[in-house]
Scaffold this motif. Structure first.
Motif, PDB file in Angstrom:
ATOM      1  N   LYS A   1      58.349  21.987  47.332  1.00  0.00           N
ATOM      2  CA  LYS A   1      59.663  22.630  47.313  1.00  0.00           C
ATOM      3  C   LYS A   1      60.021  23.010  45.876  1.00  0.00           C
ATOM      4  CE  LYS A   1      63.965  21.219  48.400  1.00  0.00           C
ATOM      5  NZ  LYS A   1      64.694  19.986  48.440  1.00  0.00           N
TER       6      LYS A   1
ATOM      7  N   SER B   1      63.836  30.765  30.223  1.00  0.00           N
ATOM      8  CA  SER B   1      63.812  30.532  31.682  1.00  0.00           C
ATOM      9  C   SER B   1      62.432  30.842  32.237  1.00  0.00           C
ATOM     10  CB  SER B   1      64.872  31.383  32.390  1.00  0.00           C
ATOM     11  OG  SER B   1      66.126  31.177  31.800  1.00  0.00           O
TER      12      SER B   1
ATOM     13  N   PHE C   1      63.472  23.848  40.669  1.00  0.00           N
ATOM     14  CA  PHE C   1      64.108  24.510  39.519  1.00  0.00           C
ATOM     15  C   PHE C   1      63.644  25.957  39.518  1.00  0.00           C
ATOM     16  CE2 PHE C   1      65.298  25.890  35.413  1.00  0.00           C
ATOM     17  CZ  PHE C   1      66.270  25.024  34.929  1.00  0.00           C
TER      18      PHE C   1
ATOM     19  N   MET D   1      54.594  13.533  43.254  1.00  0.00           N
ATOM     20  CA  MET D   1      53.785  14.701  42.883  1.00  0.00           C
ATOM     21  C   MET D   1      54.659  15.924  42.631  1.00  0.00           C
ATOM     22  SD  MET D   1      50.519  15.458  42.594  1.00  0.00           S
ATOM     23  CE  MET D   1      50.074  16.882  43.588  1.00  0.00           C
ATOM     24  N   ALA D   2      54.432  16.512  41.509  1.00  0.00           N
ATOM     25  CA  ALA D   2      55.192  17.715  41.183  1.00  0.00           C
ATOM     26  C   ALA D   2      54.331  18.604  40.308  1.00  0.00           C
ATOM     27  CB  ALA D   2      56.468  17.334  40.450  1.00  0.00           C
ATOM     28  N   GLN D   3      54.774  19.823  40.158  1.00  0.00           N
ATOM     29  CA  GLN D   3      54.073  20.689  39.207  1.00  0.00           C
ATOM     30  C   GLN D   3      54.996  21.792  38.709  1.00  0.00           C
ATOM     31  OE1 GLN D   3      50.897  21.996  41.939  1.00  0.00           O
ATOM     32  NE2 GLN D   3      51.560  24.094  41.507  1.00  0.00           N
TER      33      GLN D   3
ATOM     34  N   THR E   1      62.103  18.057  35.358  1.00  0.00           N
ATOM     35  CA  THR E   1      62.674  19.376  34.997  1.00  0.00           C
ATOM     36  C   THR E   1      63.104  19.494  33.519  1.00  0.00           C
ATOM     37  OG1 THR E   1      65.027  19.053  35.567  1.00  0.00           O
ATOM     38  CG2 THR E   1      63.550  19.712  37.368  1.00  0.00           C
TER      39      THR E   1
ATOM     40  N   ARG F   1      71.238  31.178  30.326  1.00  0.00           N
ATOM     41  CA  ARG F   1      70.780  30.688  31.629  1.00  0.00           C
ATOM     42  C   ARG F   1      71.826  29.777  32.273  1.00  0.00           C
ATOM     43  NH1 ARG F   1      67.039  26.968  30.511  1.00  0.00           N
ATOM     44  NH2 ARG F   1      68.346  25.312  31.286  1.00  0.00           N
TER      45      ARG F   1
ATOM     46  N   ALA G   1      61.962  22.763  31.971  1.00  0.00           N
ATOM     47  CA  ALA G   1      62.667  23.956  32.440  1.00  0.00           C
ATOM     48  C   ALA G   1      64.096  24.007  31.904  1.00  0.00           C
ATOM     49  CB  ALA G   1      62.675  23.978  33.965  1.00  0.00           C
ATOM     50  N   VAL G   2      64.726  22.834  31.818  1.00  0.00           N
ATOM     51  CA  VAL G   2      66.105  22.752  31.321  1.00  0.00           C
ATOM     52  C   VAL G   2      66.174  23.218  29.860  1.00  0.00           C
ATOM     53  CG1 VAL G   2      67.891  21.077  30.656  1.00  0.00           C
ATOM     54  CG2 VAL G   2      66.891  20.981  32.942  1.00  0.00           C
ATOM     55  N   MET G   3      65.148  22.885  29.069  1.00  0.00           N
ATOM     56  CA  MET G   3      65.155  23.252  27.648  1.00  0.00           C
ATOM     57  C   MET G   3      64.684  24.677  27.388  1.00  0.00           C
ATOM     58  SD  MET G   3      66.507  20.920  25.950  1.00  0.00           S
ATOM     59  CE  MET G   3      66.337  21.594  24.290  1.00  0.00           C
ATOM     60  N   CYS G   4      63.982  25.306  28.313  1.00  0.00           N
ATOM     61  CA  CYS G   4      63.332  26.584  28.007  1.00  0.00           C
ATOM     62  C   CYS G   4      64.345  27.713  27.786  1.00  0.00           C
ATOM     63  CB  CYS G   4      62.375  26.986  29.127  1.00  0.00           C
ATOM     64  SG  CYS G   4      61.590  28.562  28.763  1.00  0.00           S
TER      65      CYS G   4
ATOM     66  N   GLU H   1      59.342  27.235  36.206  1.00  0.00           N
ATOM     67  CA  GLU H   1      59.834  26.835  37.523  1.00  0.00           C
ATOM     68  C   GLU H   1      59.186  25.505  37.874  1.00  0.00           C
ATOM     69  OE1 GLU H   1      61.004  30.733  40.007  1.00  0.00           O
ATOM     70  OE2 GLU H   1      58.848  30.433  39.786  1.00  0.00           O
ATOM     71  N   VAL H   2      59.925  24.644  38.583  1.00  0.00           N
ATOM     72  CA  VAL H   2      59.414  23.313  38.896  1.00  0.00           C
ATOM     73  C   VAL H   2      59.352  23.122  40.418  1.00  0.00           C
ATOM     74  CG1 VAL H   2      59.681  20.830  38.435  1.00  0.00           C
ATOM     75  CG2 VAL H   2      60.527  22.494  36.763  1.00  0.00           C
ATOM     76  N   PHE H   3      58.268  22.546  40.866  1.00  0.00           N
ATOM     77  CA  PHE H   3      58.044  22.303  42.297  1.00  0.00           C
ATOM     78  C   PHE H   3      57.803  20.823  42.526  1.00  0.00           C
ATOM     79  CE2 PHE H   3      56.702  26.488  41.101  1.00  0.00           C
ATOM     80  CZ  PHE H   3      57.138  27.327  42.131  1.00  0.00           C
ATOM     81  N   LYS H   4      58.347  20.304  43.636  1.00  0.00           N
ATOM     82  CA  LYS H   4      58.177  18.878  43.933  1.00  0.00           C
ATOM     83  C   LYS H   4      57.937  18.694  45.421  1.00  0.00           C
ATOM     84  CE  LYS H   4      60.127  14.545  42.308  1.00  0.00           C
ATOM     85  NZ  LYS H   4      61.235  13.892  41.642  1.00  0.00           N
ATOM     86  N   GLN H   5      57.127  17.654  45.747  1.00  0.00           N
ATOM     87  CA  GLN H   5      56.828  17.431  47.154  1.00  0.00           C
ATOM     88  C   GLN H   5      57.925  16.638  47.845  1.00  0.00           C
ATOM     89  OE1 GLN H   5      52.815  15.961  47.484  1.00  0.00           O
ATOM     90  NE2 GLN H   5      52.282  17.968  48.306  1.00  0.00           N
TER      91      GLN H   5
ATOM     92  N   GLY I   1      58.225  15.905  37.801  1.00  0.00           N
ATOM     93  CA  GLY I   1      59.278  16.791  38.303  1.00  0.00           C
ATOM     94  C   GLY I   1      60.636  16.502  37.702  1.00  0.00           C
TER      95      GLY I   1
END
Ligand SMILES: Cc1ncc(C[n+]2csc(CCOP(=O)(O)OP(=O)(O)O)c2C)c(N)n1
Ligand code: SF4
Ligand code: SF4
Ligand code: SF4
Lengths: 70, 243
Positions: free
Chosen positions: B2, A63, B5, A1-3, A54, B29, A57-60, A66-70, A52
């Motif tokens: 958590k 910036s 990134f 799970m990530a978002q 990323t 970045r 986010a890596v391509m943006c 932001e990425v969140f992971k459980q 998750g």
């Protein structure tokens, strides 16, 4: 799970995150931010989860993600 | 959950002036991520170029200087020689580094100045509206090569990285691209190595980055990354050239 969390005021709607998301869960919106850019949105669909990775986010270039992971 | 990134500490949380899909933002970045990871923010002095990245200092949250068009490596040489304990890097486009500034670039590299250079190759002069750059590829149409660059008229693109790699003072040269997540991560690794070399006093390090300029190429962001991946790399093969 990530978002992920997209800062819509930094987003310029370039679509690079949309292009590289392996899950296809980032979508272009037709809404404008303060700068006048059509920002993108994180739209989870039934049965499809953010992994998750990323990549978005890596391509943006802004910036904006932001990425969140459980 | 958590955060895995996050927004880099050394990057200011302000909107930048770059066009949507421009590669400059990605490389800005990556540099700040590396500076945060190496914990060298207080030691950094950047030298910004003339070109689209002319106000990079408005986006980076560390000490920066500005050089006249093409002269970044001459300014960086002065800064580093007076303050050798600082970590000094230049950030330059292809017009800046390889056209008007080619003399300063060659001689700083040849002297083996202990500096780091991030070289943005977007195959055009972006800021001034898309004229031919030394790195414009053959057949590429620009405002000054409306029929496409020809090897008889303008000559083939200048392979700056290969030229600099031939100089004794240069310790590290790698060509990367920011056209896909995998390539972006490779670019970051190379940038980190280029800063570590300076920390270890090894000499001149150059990281060339093939970077998108959707506006002057007349392409969408998606078409621009594809063009780097499929066309630009034919003229500028990716990978380690020296070190
Ligand atoms: C001495 C001088 N000559 C010419 C210019 C005009 N000029 C501004 S930016 C630029 C080229 C920038 O191209 P590049 O270095 O490739 O950077 P980009 O904008 O593509 O990032 C030129 C020729 C100038 N500012 N100063
Ligand atoms: S982290 Fe990966 S799966 Fe999740 S939104 Fe970003 S690109 Fe898609
Ligand atoms: S990559 Fe960044 S700027 Fe581009 S559309 Fe996605 S969030 Fe917006
Ligand atoms: S003109 Fe090209 S290099 Fe300059 S900001 Fe726009 S896309 Fe980036």
């Amino acid at each position: 799970m990530a978002q992920i969390k997209i800062n819509k005021e930094l987003c310029k709607g370039c679509g690079l995150c949309v292009m590289y998301c392996p899950k296809g869960i980032i979508r272009r919106s037709n809404k404008l931010n303060k700068k006048g850019y059509m920002y993108v949105e994180f739209k989870k669909q039934k049965g499809i989860d953010c992994v998750g990775c990323t990549f978005c986010a890596v391509m943006c270039p802004e910036s904006a993600i932001e990425v969140f992971k459980q | 959950m958590k955060k895995i990134f996050s927004f880099p500490k050394s990057l200011k949380k302000v909107p930048n002036h770059y066009c949507p899909g421009c590669g400059h933002g990605i490389v800005h970045r990556l540099i700040t991520e590396v500076i945060d990871e190496l914990n060298i923010r207080e030691k950094i002095i950047a030298v910004a170029p003339v070109g689209c990245a002319v106000i990079a200092y408005d986006y980076w949250d560390f000490d920066c200087s500005e050089a006249a068009h093409g002269r970044a490596l001459a300014v960086a040489t002065g800064i580093k020689r007076v303050q050798p304990e600082k970590i000094v890097f230049t950030y330059q486009g292809d017009g800046d580094l390889a056209a008007i500034g080619i003399a300063e670039t060659l001689y700083a590299a040849n002297r083996g100045e202990n500096l780091t250079t991030i070289f943005i190759n977007n195959a055009v002069y972006g800021m001034t509206g898309g004229q031919m750059a030394p790195t414009t590829v053959l057949k590429q149409k620009t405002t000054t090569t409306p029929l496409g660059r020809g090897s008889n008229n303008e000559g083939p693109p200048l392979k700056v990285s290969e030229i600099l790699a031939g100089l004794d003072g240069v310790c590290f040269v790698e060509r990367n691209a920011v056209c896909s997540p995998a390539q972006v991560l490779k670019t970051k690794k190379a940038i980190k190595k280029a800063f570590e070399n300076q920390l270890e006093g090894k000499g001149f390090s150059l990281v060339e980055v093939l970077s998108m300029c959707p506006t002057c190429w007349g392409k969408s962001s998606e078409e621009a990354v594809k063009w780097v991946e499929e066309e630009m790399v034919k003229s500028f093969p990716l990978g380690r050239i020296k070190g």
